[in-house]
Design an enzyme around this catalytic site. Structure first.
Site, PDB file in Angstrom:
ATOM      1  CB  CYS A 151      -0.720   0.318   1.041  1.00 32.04           C
ATOM      2  SG  CYS A 151      -2.133   1.474   1.586  1.00 32.04           S
TER       3      CYS A 151
ATOM      4  CG  HIS B  29      -5.868  -2.467  -1.424  1.00 31.27           C
ATOM      5  ND1 HIS B  29      -4.546  -3.109  -0.126  1.00 31.27           N
ATOM      6  CD2 HIS B  29      -5.415  -1.045  -1.257  1.00 31.27           C
ATOM      7  CE1 HIS B  29      -4.235  -2.284   0.183  1.00 31.27           C
ATOM      8  NE2 HIS B  29      -3.897  -1.025  -0.677  1.00 31.27           N
ATOM      9  CD  GLU B  30      -6.397   0.991  -4.322  1.00 33.23           C
ATOM     10  OE1 GLU B  30      -6.861   2.446  -3.272  1.00 33.23           O
ATOM     11  OE2 GLU B  30      -5.679   0.490  -4.407  1.00 33.23           O
TER      12      GLU B  30
HETATM   13 NI    NI Z   1      -3.379   0.955  -0.156  1.00 35.35          NI
END
Ligand code: NI
Length: 182
Positions: free
Chosen positions: A104, A146-147
């Site tokens: 990330c 994830h986003e």
């Molecule tokens: Ni991220």
């Protein structure tokens, strides 16, 4: 070119739920998307969420037209602008989960093994307010989860269930290009 600083884990705003976009097609929204695209390209990210550049709105971008060197084995995910997303897991039992390595831009230099649902349907809007939905699997589904987590105030380490599988990318994956490691 407008590359914005990316907020890092520890910043309280990364743990907040972002607000819905109401004003589609506005100059402010279009400028935000330009800034996000420039920032993601500069950082060589697989995706970026507005809260990561300090903007409290439910806006994510992800995907590329070419294979990301950070994820050389991953399938191609089309360039996407996704606003006010909703996710529907197609198998939300434990068997529907699969483990995969994630990084990330807000957790630079690290990777962790994260369980994510393999199959999901996502829906939302583009920058003009056009609704769309897609049914996806595998890496594409992982990137979306994830986003979108960034919009709910969740960072991937908070999804991990085995912290022994969390570490520095140059130690875990020494073969990766050190300039694309976060
Ligand atoms: Ni991220």
């Amino acid at each position: 070119m407008s590359v914005k600083p990316i907020l890092k884990m520890g910043e309280p705003s990364l743990l907040q739920k972002a607000k819905e976009v109401k004003d589609f097609g506005s100059p402010e929204l279009l400028q935000l998307l330009e800034d996000m695209k420039d920032t993601m390209a500069h950082a060589n990210g697989a995706g970026l969420a507005a809260p990561q550049i300090g903007v409290d709105l439910q806006v994510v971008i992800f995907g590329t037209d070419q294979i990301n060197p950070r994820y050389p084995d991953a399938e191609l995910v089309p360039r996407t602008v996704l606003i006010n997303p909703k996710l529907e897991y197609l198998n939300d039992s434990p068997e529907g989960l699969e483990m995969g390595w994630e990084g990330c831009l807000s957790v630079p230099g690290m990777r962790g093994l994260v369980p994510r649902y393999q199959h999901l349907k996502y829906s939302g809007f583009d920058e003009w307010g056009n609704a769309f939905s897609r049914q996806v699997s595998g890496f594409h589904a992982r990137v979306v989860q994830h986003e979108c987590d960034h919009l709910w105030g969740i960072l991937y380490p908070m999804r991990m269930n085995d912290m022994s599988q969390f570490g520095f990318v140059d130690v875990l994956f020494p073969e990766l290009d050190p300039h694309t490691d976060d």
